[in-house]
Motif scaffolding. Structure first.
Motif, PDB file in Angstrom:
ATOM      1  N   THR A  64       0.834  -1.209   0.000  1.00 21.11           N
ATOM      2  CA  THR A  64       0.000   0.000   0.000  1.00 21.11           C
ATOM      3  C   THR A  64       0.864   1.252   0.000  1.00 21.11           C
ATOM      4  OG1 THR A  64      -1.746  -1.162   1.211  1.00 21.11           O
ATOM      5  CG2 THR A  64      -1.779   1.243   1.273  1.00 21.11           C
ATOM      6  N   VAL A  65       1.928   1.245   0.800  1.00 19.58           N
ATOM      7  CA  VAL A  65       2.794   2.420   0.908  1.00 19.58           C
ATOM      8  C   VAL A  65       3.488   2.700  -0.419  1.00 19.58           C
ATOM      9  CG1 VAL A  65       4.868   3.349   2.011  1.00 19.58           C
ATOM     10  CG2 VAL A  65       3.142   2.189   3.389  1.00 19.58           C
ATOM     11  N   TYR A  66       4.120   1.679  -1.020  1.00 21.62           N
ATOM     12  CA  TYR A  66       4.845   1.972  -2.261  1.00 21.62           C
ATOM     13  C   TYR A  66       3.902   2.273  -3.421  1.00 21.62           C
ATOM     14  CZ  TYR A  66       4.563  -2.962  -4.036  1.00 21.62           C
ATOM     15  OH  TYR A  66       4.165  -4.200  -4.491  1.00 21.62           O
ATOM     16  N   SER A  67       2.707   1.721  -3.407  1.00 22.86           N
ATOM     17  CA  SER A  67       1.746   2.042  -4.474  1.00 22.86           C
ATOM     18  C   SER A  67       1.332   3.506  -4.411  1.00 22.86           C
ATOM     19  CB  SER A  67       0.512   1.142  -4.367  1.00 22.86           C
ATOM     20  OG  SER A  67       0.846  -0.210  -4.544  1.00 22.86           O
ATOM     21  N   VAL A  68       1.028   3.987  -3.206  1.00 22.17           N
ATOM     22  CA  VAL A  68       0.604   5.378  -3.043  1.00 22.17           C
ATOM     23  C   VAL A  68       1.745   6.338  -3.371  1.00 22.17           C
ATOM     24  CG1 VAL A  68      -0.157   7.093  -1.358  1.00 22.17           C
ATOM     25  CG2 VAL A  68      -1.186   4.811  -1.355  1.00 22.17           C
ATOM     26  N   LEU A  69       2.929   6.065  -2.818  1.00 23.03           N
ATOM     27  CA  LEU A  69       4.058   6.964  -3.044  1.00 23.03           C
ATOM     28  C   LEU A  69       4.479   6.990  -4.510  1.00 23.03           C
ATOM     29  CD1 LEU A  69       6.313   6.283   0.087  1.00 23.03           C
ATOM     30  CD2 LEU A  69       4.793   8.213  -0.350  1.00 23.03           C
ATOM     31  N   LEU A  70       4.478   5.835  -5.158  1.00 25.56           N
ATOM     32  CA  LEU A  70       4.866   5.793  -6.561  1.00 25.56           C
ATOM     33  C   LEU A  70       3.885   6.572  -7.426  1.00 25.56           C
ATOM     34  CD1 LEU A  70       6.981   4.652  -8.495  1.00 25.56           C
ATOM     35  CD2 LEU A  70       5.564   2.608  -8.742  1.00 25.56           C
ATOM     36  N   ALA A  71       2.598   6.437  -7.132  1.00 28.66           N
ATOM     37  CA  ALA A  71       1.590   7.202  -7.871  1.00 28.66           C
ATOM     38  C   ALA A  71       1.789   8.701  -7.668  1.00 28.66           C
ATOM     39  CB  ALA A  71       0.189   6.775  -7.433  1.00 28.66           C
ATOM     40  N   LEU A  72       2.103   9.105  -6.442  1.00 27.71           N
ATOM     41  CA  LEU A  72       2.339  10.530  -6.173  1.00 27.71           C
ATOM     42  C   LEU A  72       3.566  11.044  -6.908  1.00 27.71           C
ATOM     43  CD1 LEU A  72       1.571  10.716  -2.332  1.00 27.71           C
ATOM     44  CD2 LEU A  72       0.216  11.691  -4.202  1.00 27.71           C
ATOM     45  N   ALA A  77       6.026  14.280 -11.153  1.00 28.19           N
ATOM     46  CA  ALA A  77       6.989  14.354 -12.253  1.00 28.19           C
ATOM     47  C   ALA A  77       6.315  14.476 -13.619  1.00 28.19           C
ATOM     48  CB  ALA A  77       7.894  13.127 -12.243  1.00 28.19           C
ATOM     49  N   GLN A  78       5.011  14.239 -13.658  1.00 32.86           N
ATOM     50  CA  GLN A  78       4.223  14.328 -14.892  1.00 32.86           C
ATOM     51  C   GLN A  78       4.784  13.403 -15.979  1.00 32.86           C
ATOM     52  OE1 GLN A  78       3.783  18.459 -16.028  1.00 32.86           O
ATOM     53  NE2 GLN A  78       2.468  18.926 -14.286  1.00 32.86           N
ATOM     54  N   VAL A  79       4.971  12.159 -15.602  1.00 33.51           N
ATOM     55  CA  VAL A  79       5.378  11.125 -16.553  1.00 33.51           C
ATOM     56  C   VAL A  79       4.349  10.007 -16.515  1.00 33.51           C
ATOM     57  CG1 VAL A  79       7.845  11.642 -16.366  1.00 33.51           C
ATOM     58  CG2 VAL A  79       6.809   9.974 -14.804  1.00 33.51           C
ATOM     59  N   ASN A  80       4.398   9.153 -17.515  1.00 38.58           N
ATOM     60  CA  ASN A  80       3.462   8.036 -17.557  1.00 38.58           C
ATOM     61  C   ASN A  80       3.736   7.056 -16.418  1.00 38.58           C
ATOM     62  OD1 ASN A  80       2.216   8.979 -19.906  1.00 38.58           O
ATOM     63  ND2 ASN A  80       3.695   7.928 -21.220  1.00 38.58           N
ATOM     64  N   TYR A  81       2.667   6.452 -15.918  1.00 39.74           N
ATOM     65  CA  TYR A  81       2.828   5.431 -14.887  1.00 39.74           C
ATOM     66  C   TYR A  81       3.575   4.251 -15.492  1.00 39.74           C
ATOM     67  CZ  TYR A  81       1.635   2.691 -10.766  1.00 39.74           C
ATOM     68  OH  TYR A  81       1.698   1.954  -9.602  1.00 39.74           O
ATOM     69  N   THR A 144      13.210   8.249 -20.818  1.00 36.46           N
ATOM     70  CA  THR A 144      13.321   9.192 -21.935  1.00 36.46           C
ATOM     71  C   THR A 144      14.024   8.592 -23.150  1.00 36.46           C
ATOM     72  OG1 THR A 144      15.366  10.073 -20.990  1.00 36.46           O
ATOM     73  CG2 THR A 144      13.304  11.193 -20.414  1.00 36.46           C
ATOM     74  N   LYS A 145      14.838   7.570 -22.937  1.00 37.07           N
ATOM     75  CA  LYS A 145      15.598   6.976 -24.042  1.00 37.07           C
ATOM     76  C   LYS A 145      15.154   5.563 -24.386  1.00 37.07           C
ATOM     77  CE  LYS A 145      19.185   5.990 -20.598  1.00 37.07           C
ATOM     78  NZ  LYS A 145      20.583   6.211 -20.195  1.00 37.07           N
ATOM     79  N   ALA A 146      14.270   4.994 -23.601  1.00 38.17           N
ATOM     80  CA  ALA A 146      13.814   3.633 -23.832  1.00 38.17           C
ATOM     81  C   ALA A 146      12.375   3.640 -24.322  1.00 38.17           C
ATOM     82  CB  ALA A 146      13.933   2.807 -22.557  1.00 38.17           C
ATOM     83  N   THR A 147      11.950   2.513 -24.883  1.00 34.57           N
ATOM     84  CA  THR A 147      10.547   2.357 -25.250  1.00 34.57           C
ATOM     85  C   THR A 147       9.720   2.191 -23.974  1.00 34.57           C
ATOM     86  OG1 THR A 147      10.690  -0.059 -25.387  1.00 34.57           O
ATOM     87  CG2 THR A 147      11.250   1.201 -27.369  1.00 34.57           C
ATOM     88  N   PRO A 148       8.417   2.420 -24.050  1.00 29.96           N
ATOM     89  CA  PRO A 148       7.586   2.228 -22.854  1.00 29.96           C
ATOM     90  C   PRO A 148       7.711   0.833 -22.265  1.00 29.96           C
ATOM     91  CG  PRO A 148       6.361   3.418 -24.529  1.00 29.96           C
ATOM     92  CD  PRO A 148       7.641   2.984 -25.181  1.00 29.96           C
ATOM     93  N   ALA A 155      11.592  -0.776 -14.428  1.00 29.93           N
ATOM     94  CA  ALA A 155      10.974  -0.462 -13.137  1.00 29.93           C
ATOM     95  C   ALA A 155      10.437  -1.715 -12.462  1.00 29.93           C
ATOM     96  CB  ALA A 155       9.848   0.558 -13.340  1.00 29.93           C
ATOM     97  N   LEU A 156       9.871  -2.619 -13.255  1.00 35.03           N
ATOM     98  CA  LEU A 156       9.292  -3.839 -12.700  1.00 35.03           C
ATOM     99  C   LEU A 156      10.361  -4.737 -12.084  1.00 35.03           C
ATOM    100  CD1 LEU A 156       6.620  -5.376 -12.367  1.00 35.03           C
ATOM    101  CD2 LEU A 156       7.107  -6.523 -14.534  1.00 35.03           C
ATOM    102  N   ILE A 157      11.511  -4.837 -12.735  1.00 31.18           N
ATOM    103  CA  ILE A 157      12.610  -5.646 -12.196  1.00 31.18           C
ATOM    104  C   ILE A 157      13.038  -5.104 -10.830  1.00 31.18           C
ATOM    105  CG2 ILE A 157      15.031  -6.284 -12.512  1.00 31.18           C
ATOM    106  CD1 ILE A 157      14.484  -6.384 -15.523  1.00 31.18           C
ATOM    107  N   THR A 158      13.214  -3.800 -10.750  1.00 30.32           N
ATOM    108  CA  THR A 158      13.628  -3.191  -9.481  1.00 30.32           C
ATOM    109  C   THR A 158      12.602  -3.451  -8.389  1.00 30.32           C
ATOM    110  OG1 THR A 158      14.822  -1.442 -10.653  1.00 30.32           O
ATOM    111  CG2 THR A 158      14.267  -1.029  -8.355  1.00 30.32           C
ATOM    112  N   LEU A 159      11.348  -3.223  -8.696  1.00 33.55           N
ATOM    113  CA  LEU A 159      10.305  -3.375  -7.689  1.00 33.55           C
ATOM    114  C   LEU A 159      10.203  -4.817  -7.202  1.00 33.55           C
ATOM    115  CD1 LEU A 159       6.831  -1.702  -7.714  1.00 33.55           C
ATOM    116  CD2 LEU A 159       7.060  -4.081  -7.054  1.00 33.55           C
ATOM    117  N   ILE A 160      10.211  -5.768  -8.127  1.00 37.86           N
ATOM    118  CA  ILE A 160      10.030  -7.167  -7.736  1.00 37.86           C
ATOM    119  C   ILE A 160      11.192  -7.652  -6.879  1.00 37.86           C
ATOM    120  CG2 ILE A 160      10.068  -9.524  -8.647  1.00 37.86           C
ATOM    121  CD1 ILE A 160       8.144  -8.714 -10.763  1.00 37.86           C
TER     122      ILE A 160
END
Length: 235
Positions: A64-72, A77-81, A144-148, A155-160
């Motif tokens: 819950t904590v990382y989901s809320v903070l990551l969304a914020l 930063a005004q970037v895509n989730y 900015t330099k990678a595909t979505p 990001a998923l590798i880091t989080l998992i």
């Protein structure tokens, strides 16, 4: 045992099944077999429930904590989730859902202690913050330099990785079945990024080695921080 007023005043009132109706009505525990020898099993079951609730609470509150903070942070930063809904689902599988189900039913003989909420918050709040920050930094360095797909995979590798380390902390002290549980979750996470059909279904692209190593590096920093948090909150 047969004093109704004493039973009402006690922290846990124990009555015999053969006792009076008034005694049974005010008691918290009624021994249907009329044997005090049953009480150790009652205490053991209470310890199992309380201890396992604490373990599972750590997992869910961290998420819950990382989901809320990551969304914020993404919003500021005004970037895509970075994650698709299917990514969130698979994160829940391997870091929360399956492990929490097993841990909630596991035997646990640890004595119940006061301070349940404080202990959970001391681990879950900073651990969730570490996961959110490491995931966000991992994503921002490549988006900015990678595909979505590549940025989301990074990001998923880091989080998992960091979330699985939180699972490893919550599962302590280790037993063979806990090590098997953690190993299966790690294997499932690895296969997610290795199997071609899994890559296609979950829109993952781990083909760029630099991005993958960057994700692992940020995850390693997160693992060290989470481990340090665990050691500090023990004292």
């Amino acid at each position: 045992v047969n004093d109704v007023l004493a039973l009402k005043d006690a922290d846990i009132g124990v009555a015999m099944g053969a006792g009076s109706a008034a005694t049974r009505s005010v008691a918290q525990i009624v021994l249907l077999d009329n044997k005090f020898a049953t009480l150790p099993y009652v205490v053991g079951e209470g310890r199992r429930v309380i201890g396992n609730i604490e373990r599972v609470s750590n997992l869910f509150l961290t998420k819950t904590v990382y989901s809320v903070l990551l969304a914020l942070m993404v919003g500021i930063a005004q970037v895509n989730y970075p994650f698709l809904p299917r990514h969130v689902t698979v994160i829940a599988w391997f870091t929360i859902g399956i492990p929490a189900f097993v841990l909630s039913l596991a035997p646990n003989n640890e004595r119940a202690r006061s301070g349940f909420v404080q202990r959970v918050l001391r681990l879950a709040l900073p651990s969730g913050a570490v996961i959110a920050v490491m995931t966000f930094l991992s994503y921002m360095l490549v988006h900015t330099k990678a595909t979505p797909e590549q940025a989301g995979t990074t990001a998923l590798i880091t989080l998992i990785i960091v979330a699985l380390w939180v699972l490893a902390i919550v599962a302590r002290p280790y037993r063979w079945w806990k090590l098997v549980l953690i190993g299966v979750m790690v294997l499932g996470s690895v296969l997610l990024f290795v199997l071609p059909f899994a890559q296609r279904f979950f829109a993952l692209d781990p083909s760029v080695g630099d991005y993958t190593w960057s994700a692992v590096m940020w995850a390693a920093v997160g693992v060290v921080l989470v481990e340090g948090i665990w050691w500090l909150q023990r004292y």
